[in-house]
Design an enzyme around this catalytic site. Structure first.
Site, PDB file in Angstrom:
ATOM      1  N   LYS A  15      21.227  30.154  55.559  1.00 45.17           N
ATOM      2  CA  LYS A  15      21.643  29.373  56.730  1.00 45.17           C
ATOM      3  C   LYS A  15      21.998  30.285  57.896  1.00 45.17           C
ATOM      4  O   LYS A  15      21.555  30.074  59.018  1.00 45.17           O
ATOM      5  CB  LYS A  15      22.860  28.490  56.391  1.00 45.17           C
ATOM      6  CG  LYS A  15      22.640  27.510  55.256  1.00 45.17           C
ATOM      7  CD  LYS A  15      23.875  26.658  54.993  1.00 45.17           C
ATOM      8  CE  LYS A  15      25.114  27.443  54.610  1.00 45.17           C
ATOM      9  NZ  LYS A  15      24.993  28.152  53.296  1.00 45.17           N
ATOM     10  N   ARG A  90      30.844  20.622  55.816  1.00 47.78           N
ATOM     11  CA  ARG A  90      30.705  20.890  54.391  1.00 47.78           C
ATOM     12  C   ARG A  90      31.203  19.733  53.538  1.00 47.78           C
ATOM     13  O   ARG A  90      31.137  19.809  52.316  1.00 47.78           O
ATOM     14  CB  ARG A  90      31.523  22.135  54.039  1.00 47.78           C
ATOM     15  CG  ARG A  90      30.697  23.411  53.857  1.00 47.78           C
ATOM     16  CD  ARG A  90      31.681  24.517  53.543  1.00 47.78           C
ATOM     17  NE  ARG A  90      31.088  25.646  52.888  1.00 47.78           N
ATOM     18  CZ  ARG A  90      30.616  26.716  53.511  1.00 47.78           C
ATOM     19  NH1 ARG A  90      30.602  26.755  54.817  1.00 47.78           N
ATOM     20  NH2 ARG A  90      30.153  27.727  52.822  1.00 47.78           N
ATOM     21  N   ARG A 129      23.926  40.872  49.603  1.00 47.34           N
ATOM     22  CA  ARG A 129      24.199  40.606  51.031  1.00 47.34           C
ATOM     23  C   ARG A 129      25.204  41.608  51.613  1.00 47.34           C
ATOM     24  O   ARG A 129      26.296  41.808  51.074  1.00 47.34           O
ATOM     25  CB  ARG A 129      24.757  39.193  51.198  1.00 47.34           C
ATOM     26  CG  ARG A 129      25.344  38.951  52.593  1.00 47.34           C
ATOM     27  CD  ARG A 129      25.521  37.508  52.931  1.00 47.34           C
ATOM     28  NE  ARG A 129      26.457  36.788  52.110  1.00 47.34           N
ATOM     29  CZ  ARG A 129      26.604  35.475  52.157  1.00 47.34           C
ATOM     30  NH1 ARG A 129      25.876  34.740  52.974  1.00 47.34           N
ATOM     31  NH2 ARG A 129      27.487  34.879  51.367  1.00 47.34           N
ATOM     32  N   ARG A 155      31.222  41.021  51.840  1.00 46.52           N
ATOM     33  CA  ARG A 155      32.291  40.026  51.924  1.00 46.52           C
ATOM     34  C   ARG A 155      33.087  39.975  50.625  1.00 46.52           C
ATOM     35  O   ARG A 155      32.508  39.999  49.549  1.00 46.52           O
ATOM     36  CB  ARG A 155      31.696  38.651  52.226  1.00 46.52           C
ATOM     37  CG  ARG A 155      31.279  38.520  53.679  1.00 46.52           C
ATOM     38  CD  ARG A 155      30.454  37.289  53.934  1.00 46.52           C
ATOM     39  NE  ARG A 155      30.914  36.107  53.199  1.00 46.52           N
ATOM     40  CZ  ARG A 155      30.358  34.904  53.320  1.00 46.52           C
ATOM     41  NH1 ARG A 155      29.342  34.746  54.142  1.00 46.52           N
ATOM     42  NH2 ARG A 155      30.806  33.887  52.630  1.00 46.52           N
ATOM     43  N   ARG A 166      32.089  28.685  44.588  1.00 47.63           N
ATOM     44  CA  ARG A 166      31.501  28.151  45.825  1.00 47.63           C
ATOM     45  C   ARG A 166      30.321  27.237  45.525  1.00 47.63           C
ATOM     46  O   ARG A 166      30.138  26.223  46.185  1.00 47.63           O
ATOM     47  CB  ARG A 166      31.056  29.302  46.738  1.00 47.63           C
ATOM     48  CG  ARG A 166      32.206  29.811  47.596  1.00 47.63           C
ATOM     49  CD  ARG A 166      32.046  31.247  47.959  1.00 47.63           C
ATOM     50  NE  ARG A 166      30.907  31.488  48.811  1.00 47.63           N
ATOM     51  CZ  ARG A 166      30.346  32.684  48.961  1.00 47.63           C
ATOM     52  NH1 ARG A 166      30.821  33.712  48.310  1.00 47.63           N
ATOM     53  NH2 ARG A 166      29.344  32.835  49.771  1.00 47.63           N
TER      54      ARG A 166
HETATM   55  P1  ADP Z   1      28.239  31.036  52.957  1.00 46.46           P
HETATM   56  O1  ADP Z   1      27.502  31.700  54.093  1.00 46.46           O
HETATM   57  O2  ADP Z   1      28.220  31.890  51.732  1.00 46.46           O
HETATM   58  O3  ADP Z   1      27.789  29.630  52.730  1.00 46.46           O
HETATM   59  P2  ADP Z   1      30.474  30.758  54.789  1.00 46.46           P
HETATM   60  O4  ADP Z   1      30.541  32.031  55.531  1.00 46.46           O
HETATM   61  O5  ADP Z   1      29.846  29.602  55.486  1.00 46.46           O
HETATM   62  O6  ADP Z   1      29.764  30.990  53.378  1.00 46.46           O
HETATM   63  O7  ADP Z   1      31.921  30.306  54.330  1.00 46.46           O
HETATM   64  C1  ADP Z   1      32.778  31.187  53.629  1.00 46.46           C
HETATM   65  C2  ADP Z   1      34.030  30.449  53.195  1.00 46.46           C
HETATM   66  O8  ADP Z   1      34.751  29.968  54.347  1.00 46.46           O
HETATM   67  C3  ADP Z   1      33.804  29.209  52.345  1.00 46.46           C
HETATM   68  O9  ADP Z   1      33.640  29.513  50.970  1.00 46.46           O
HETATM   69  C4  ADP Z   1      35.082  28.409  52.628  1.00 46.46           C
HETATM   70  O10 ADP Z   1      36.187  28.954  51.930  1.00 46.46           O
HETATM   71  C5  ADP Z   1      35.315  28.680  54.111  1.00 46.46           C
HETATM   72  N1  ADP Z   1      34.616  27.691  54.962  1.00 46.46           N
HETATM   73  C6  ADP Z   1      33.632  27.960  55.848  1.00 46.46           C
HETATM   74  N2  ADP Z   1      33.223  26.846  56.471  1.00 46.46           N
HETATM   75  C7  ADP Z   1      33.957  25.822  55.950  1.00 46.46           C
HETATM   76  C8  ADP Z   1      33.997  24.418  56.160  1.00 46.46           C
HETATM   77  N3  ADP Z   1      33.169  23.822  57.031  1.00 46.46           N
HETATM   78  N4  ADP Z   1      34.899  23.693  55.449  1.00 46.46           N
HETATM   79  C9  ADP Z   1      35.740  24.278  54.578  1.00 46.46           C
HETATM   80  N5  ADP Z   1      35.748  25.588  54.322  1.00 46.46           N
HETATM   81  C10 ADP Z   1      34.870  26.376  54.998  1.00 46.46           C
HETATM   82  P1  ADP Z   2      23.998  31.640  53.918  1.00 45.20           P
HETATM   83  O1  ADP Z   2      24.451  31.688  55.351  1.00 45.20           O
HETATM   84  O2  ADP Z   2      23.273  30.367  53.574  1.00 45.20           O
HETATM   85  O3  ADP Z   2      25.100  31.950  52.960  1.00 45.20           O
HETATM   86  P2  ADP Z   2      22.631  34.175  54.485  1.00 45.20           P
HETATM   87  O4  ADP Z   2      21.827  33.896  55.717  1.00 45.20           O
HETATM   88  O5  ADP Z   2      23.880  34.947  54.637  1.00 45.20           O
HETATM   89  O6  ADP Z   2      22.894  32.767  53.704  1.00 45.20           O
HETATM   90  O7  ADP Z   2      21.665  34.886  53.426  1.00 45.20           O
HETATM   91  C1  ADP Z   2      22.159  35.315  52.152  1.00 45.20           C
HETATM   92  C2  ADP Z   2      21.478  36.631  51.774  1.00 45.20           C
HETATM   93  O8  ADP Z   2      20.096  36.380  51.466  1.00 45.20           O
HETATM   94  C3  ADP Z   2      21.468  37.685  52.882  1.00 45.20           C
HETATM   95  O9  ADP Z   2      21.614  38.951  52.288  1.00 45.20           O
HETATM   96  C4  ADP Z   2      20.087  37.526  53.537  1.00 45.20           C
HETATM   97  O10 ADP Z   2      19.616  38.748  54.088  1.00 45.20           O
HETATM   98  C5  ADP Z   2      19.224  37.081  52.354  1.00 45.20           C
HETATM   99  N1  ADP Z   2      18.159  36.118  52.716  1.00 45.20           N
HETATM  100  C6  ADP Z   2      18.231  35.109  53.637  1.00 45.20           C
HETATM  101  N2  ADP Z   2      17.082  34.403  53.671  1.00 45.20           N
HETATM  102  C7  ADP Z   2      16.246  34.973  52.742  1.00 45.20           C
HETATM  103  C8  ADP Z   2      14.890  34.700  52.310  1.00 45.20           C
HETATM  104  N3  ADP Z   2      14.171  33.693  52.821  1.00 45.20           N
HETATM  105  N4  ADP Z   2      14.384  35.498  51.338  1.00 45.20           N
HETATM  106  C9  ADP Z   2      15.120  36.508  50.795  1.00 45.20           C
HETATM  107  N5  ADP Z   2      16.381  36.813  51.165  1.00 45.20           N
HETATM  108  C10 ADP Z   2      16.948  36.061  52.134  1.00 45.20           C
END
Ligand code: ADP
Ligand code: ADP
Length: 210
Positions: A15, A90, A129, A155, A166
């Site tokens: 995302k 979310r 990541r 992270r 998660r």
């Molecule tokens: P990821 O990219 O792995 O999906 P995020 O960076 O979006 O994770 O979020 C990291 C953490 O921040 C989540 O696991 C949660 O604890 C908190 N968080 C982020 N966005 C939200 C949301 N919209 N509602 C509740 N908690 C959130």
């Molecule tokens: P999210 O925001 O959904 O948690 P991220 O954009 O942070 O996901 O991506 C999670 C990890 O996967 C990062 O290390 C990113 O570089 C990698 N990644 C993202 N998209 C792809 C893809 N299409 N194929 C392989 N790796 C990917």
């Protein structure tokens, strides 16, 4: 035309990676609640102290706190030309709150790209990541290698136990958003197992067809 996109998908689906590219391509504000909460934690604010343990354990921050920071962020001038929401909403309650906030602004959601990946890929992606401390750019050691000399960090919630938590939160609380947005006719699924560039092209094409 103002454009509002909501990225949906499990942690690690891509995302953030896609949201950054879409924001650049369409001059949208990139609104990542995860980034906003991490910034609060780094600055040791009251909110940061509150959300730090929740994030570390892989739980969700309460809806009222989350909606409040989004409401504030949407007041900033860069949000007037459109927003790509990343990691928000979310929960269904957050989605309803977002609908109300956008309605007040005379806006609405044009497209909800839902990026699908399997659980195995989630774990592999999250464990590789790394983020650049200076630019915020997201890398993957294998799939999107960082340049030499990048100042990278991993992270704290990208540890296996927190990742499992998660994923559970995702299936329980976030997946119902798919039906919510399907009912509104704005959801489109994208195969997140493709390369980063191919996922981008597919979403880009869908936006052009709006
Ligand atoms: P990821 O990219 O792995 O999906 P995020 O960076 O979006 O994770 O979020 C990291 C953490 O921040 C989540 O696991 C949660 O604890 C908190 N968080 C982020 N966005 C939200 C949301 N919209 N509602 C509740 N908690 C959130
Ligand atoms: P999210 O925001 O959904 O948690 P991220 O954009 O942070 O996901 O991506 C999670 C990890 O996967 C990062 O290390 C990113 O570089 C990698 N990644 C993202 N998209 C792809 C893809 N299409 N194929 C392989 N790796 C990917």
């Amino acid at each position: 035309m103002t454009l509002h996109l909501v990225m949906v998908g499990p942690p690690g689906a891509g995302k953030g990676t896609q949201a950054k590219q879409l924001a650049k391509a369409y001059q949208l504000a990139h609104l990542s609640t995860g980034d906003m909460f991490r910034d609060q934690v780094a600055r040791h604010t009251e909110l940061g102290k509150l959300v730090d343990p929740i994030m570390k354990s892989g739980g969700l921050v309460p809806d009222d706190l989350t909606v409040a920071i989004v409401r504030d962020r949407l007041q900033q001038p860069d949000c007037t030309s459109g927003v790509v929401f990343d990691g928000f909403p979310r929960t269904v309650a957050q989605a309803q709150a977002l609908d109300a906030l956008l309605h007040e602004m005379g806006a609405s959601i044009a497209l909800v790209p839902c990026i699908t990946v399997n659980d195995e890929a989630v774990v592999e992606r999250i464990s590789g990541r790394y983020t650049d401390r200076n630019t915020g750019q997201i890398y993957h050691l294998k799939f999107n290698p960082p340049p030499a000399g990048a100042d990278l960090f991993q992270r704290p919630d990208d540890q296996e136990a927190a990742v499992r938590q998660r994923l559970q939160e995702y299936y329980r609380k976030t997946e119902p958003l798919i039906a919510y947005y399907q009912q509104r006719g704005v959801l489109q699924q994208f195969d997140g197992m493709q390369s980063i560039d191919d996922v981008f092209s597919a979403i880009d094409q869908a936006i052009r067809q709006l």
